[in-house]
Design an enzyme around this catalytic site. Structure first.
Site, mmCIF file in Angstrom:
data_model
loop_
_atom_site.group_PDB
_atom_site.id
_atom_site.type_symbol
_atom_site.label_atom_id
_atom_site.label_comp_id
_atom_site.label_asym_id
_atom_site.label_seq_id
_atom_site.Cartn_x
_atom_site.Cartn_y
_atom_site.Cartn_z
ATOM 1 N N ASN A 264 33.071 58.255 86.627
ATOM 2 C CA ASN A 264 31.716 57.845 87.016
ATOM 3 C C ASN A 264 31.060 57.013 85.911
ATOM 4 O O ASN A 264 29.872 57.141 85.659
ATOM 5 C CB ASN A 264 30.878 59.107 87.313
ATOM 6 C CG ASN A 264 29.500 58.781 87.851
ATOM 7 O OD1 ASN A 264 29.351 57.946 88.739
ATOM 8 N ND2 ASN A 264 28.471 59.408 87.295
ATOM 9 N N GLY B 1 37.427 52.233 78.905
ATOM 10 C CA GLY B 1 38.391 52.429 79.992
ATOM 11 C C GLY B 1 38.616 53.894 80.307
ATOM 12 O O GLY B 1 38.299 54.781 79.520
ATOM 13 N N ILE C 255 35.303 57.378 91.545
ATOM 14 C CA ILE C 255 34.282 57.878 92.470
ATOM 15 C C ILE C 255 34.037 56.903 93.623
ATOM 16 O O ILE C 255 33.527 57.297 94.674
ATOM 17 C CB ILE C 255 32.963 58.211 91.727
ATOM 18 C CG1 ILE C 255 32.121 59.188 92.569
ATOM 19 C CG2 ILE C 255 32.195 56.941 91.345
ATOM 20 C CD1 ILE C 255 31.077 59.949 91.813
ATOM 21 N N ASP C 256 34.431 55.637 93.465
ATOM 22 C CA ASP C 256 34.231 54.677 94.560
ATOM 23 C C ASP C 256 35.426 54.602 95.515
ATOM 24 O O ASP C 256 35.444 53.791 96.436
ATOM 25 C CB ASP C 256 33.893 53.282 94.025
ATOM 26 C CG ASP C 256 35.013 52.654 93.201
ATOM 27 O OD1 ASP C 256 36.115 53.245 93.125
ATOM 28 O OD2 ASP C 256 34.792 51.564 92.633
ATOM 29 N N LYS D 81 34.729 48.153 96.376
ATOM 30 C CA LYS D 81 34.487 47.313 95.202
ATOM 31 C C LYS D 81 33.539 46.162 95.516
ATOM 32 O O LYS D 81 32.914 45.604 94.622
ATOM 33 C CB LYS D 81 35.813 46.722 94.689
ATOM 34 C CG LYS D 81 36.880 47.753 94.335
ATOM 35 C CD LYS D 81 36.509 48.551 93.110
ATOM 36 C CE LYS D 81 37.628 49.498 92.700
ATOM 37 N NZ LYS D 81 37.203 50.403 91.602
#
Length: 487
Positions: free
Chosen positions: A93, A201, A231-232, A375
């Site tokens: 996150n 990263g 999380i996406d 995205k």
């Protein structure tokens, strides 16, 4: 290394407490972060050329990447609760929503029925805990960019049946590409210094998790594995069959790391893949590939799978490797240009790169449905549409869609920002029978539009196209100028 830190040293203030309890006071940057970057930078200076010798790359042995269906055939025990109680879910996150035109953490963008990525994650885990009477906690790895805003939002989940923990990624200095000195003038985060720092990263998870004390806390609570994902990625839900596969292994052959991979399409040619290298399963990223072999790497025939970044990792194994400082992650050099035009580099690592360090590591080739990242606004249109139905925070492809593949959607720059995207749709179109959608230019959609087959809508510069309410477009190309005026 000393020259890098020498330029910042006047701004570091250390206080010594009892024994080794040393903390960096100024701006709460820990001494461990400081040493972590020093080690990373030192390795960066030592490594010359590509990190892999291309002729030594081999395809992984067949048994090292198991088909999901084979794991599923083993079934589940009568009581899966015992296995669930040994699991924690970790969501990465650290990212902001800037690429989609949003301020603050990306996890707080609404993606479905006013639910954010974080809302959906909490709903999924709460449903799991209620259904199986389990206690699976949620752990959020935040960054200095997302921590404050995320913690404010967490208050709303106080009465949900989910224990939520957070820890922070490290904060490292960006480096001037020419001088290899840090851009930061001081330890502050405001003004000209705001762009001087970055989270290094998701490979930083191992050190940060360990340093936070949360790793030891979860082990003490009886947790054995974490399920890690972005999380996406709305497809990254807890899979009971993979969990049971981990738990059912003999102690001496216990798998310490599973990477979920899925079949590569032409849209995924840049995704990392698994290879066999020096008798170890290893993640190969495009940044590690010599330029002469990039086209070969992108081939969907030679490298048929890619990493979804859904990972199942043993907690005791992380502790063992961190205790011994035995996790050697390949460095990713990420070039950036700051707002003022200065070229910098930031040194990063990837969480999946650690697979080579774990015992009995393996890949599981999962269905594409477990990889549903958001995205761009094109991805957002898909997950907001009737292609998916939602149950307890989980999205599944609608049974009304006759084939399981996801349509290819490409929205133009007028749709990039979420605010602009939402303003261009009076309602999300019916996309159950859509194969391909391309939209370019100043285009708006009225209510109850239906899109089928291949639909291309192009408004040239200076033109505008309003798709009228109730329109049904099937295998159509729409171009020119079409205004729907209010009467």
């Amino acid at each position: 290394v000393l020259s890098v830190f020498g330029s910042l040293s006047p701004y570091f203030v250390f206080l010594s407490a009892e024994g080794d309890d040393v903390c960096l006071v100024l701006f709460q940057i820990s001494r461990k972060d400081f040493h972590g970057f020093k080690n990373l930078f030192h390795r960066f200076l030592q490594v010359k050329g590509p990190s892999v010798d291309w002729p030594k790359i081999n395809r992984p042995p067949e048994e090292s990447i198991q088909p999901y269906e084979k794991i599923k055939t083993k079934g589940l025990p009568d009581n899966i609760t015992a296995s669930l109680n040994k699991l924690a879910v970790v969501k990465l996150n650290g990212g902001l929503g800037t690429s989609m035109g949003c301020k603050g953490p990306k996890s707080l963008i609404s993606v479905r029925n006013e639910n954010t990525f974080l809302d959906l994650t909490v709903q999924q885990i709460e449903h799991l805990n209620k259904t199986y009477n389990a206690s699976v906690p949620l752990v959020l790895m935040n960054s200095f960019n997302t921590d404050e805003d995320t913690k404010k939002i967490l208050q709303k989940y106080k009465h949900h049946r989910v224990n939520i923990h957070t820890f922070n990624q490290s904060r490292y200095p960006r480096i001037n590409k020419e001088s290899l000195l840090p851009v930061a003038k001081n330890m502050g985060m405001s003004g000209d210094n705001a762009e001087a720092w970055y989270p290094p990263g998701h490979g930083d998870i191992y050190a940060s998790f360990y340093n936070s004390g949360l790793l030891d806390k979860l082990i003490a609570e009886g947790k054995e594995y974490i399920f890690v994902s972005n999380i996406d990625n709305l497809g990254a839900t807890v899979d009971l069959f993979i969990l049971q596969h981990l738990m059912s292994q003999p102690e001496d052959k216990r798998c310490e790391f599973i990477m979920e991979v899925t079949d590569k399409t032409r849209a995924d040619v840049k995704g990392g893949t698994l290879i066999q290298y020096k008798d170890h399963l290893r993640l190969l990223e495009i940044a590690q590939v010599p330029k002469a072999h990039v086209d070969e790497f992108k081939s969907v025939t030679k490298f048929k799978i890619f990493n979804t970044n859904n990972l199942w990792i043993s907690l005791p194994a992380i502790k063992r490797l961190q205790d011994k400082n035995a996790m050697d992650l390949e460095i990713i050099v990420n070039p950036k240009t700051l707002d003022g035009g200065l070229n910098v580099i930031q040194l990063e690592t990837a969480v999946g790169a650690a697979i080579k360090s774990f015992n009995n590591a393996m890949g599981v080739n999962v269905p594409r449905s477990r990889f549903l990242p958001v995205k761009t606004s094109s991805d957002l249109l898909l997950v907001m549409s009737n292609l998916y139905s939602m149950d307890a925070g989980s999205l599944t492809m609608s049974e009304k869609r006759e084939f399981p593949t996801t349509p290819h959607v490409k929205l133009g720059s007028s749709f990039t920002k979420v605010h602009d995207f939402l303003a261009r749709f009076e309602s999300i179109p019916d996309m159950l029978e859509l194969d391909h959608l391309t939209v370019s230019g100043d285009v708006t959609f009225g209510k109850n539009v239906s899109l089928k087959g291949t639909v291309i809508i192009i408004a040239n510069h200076g033109d505008r196209i309003d798709i009228p309410a109730g329109a049904m477009l099937e295998n159509k190309i729409v171009s020119g100028n079409l205004r729907i005026l209010d009467h």
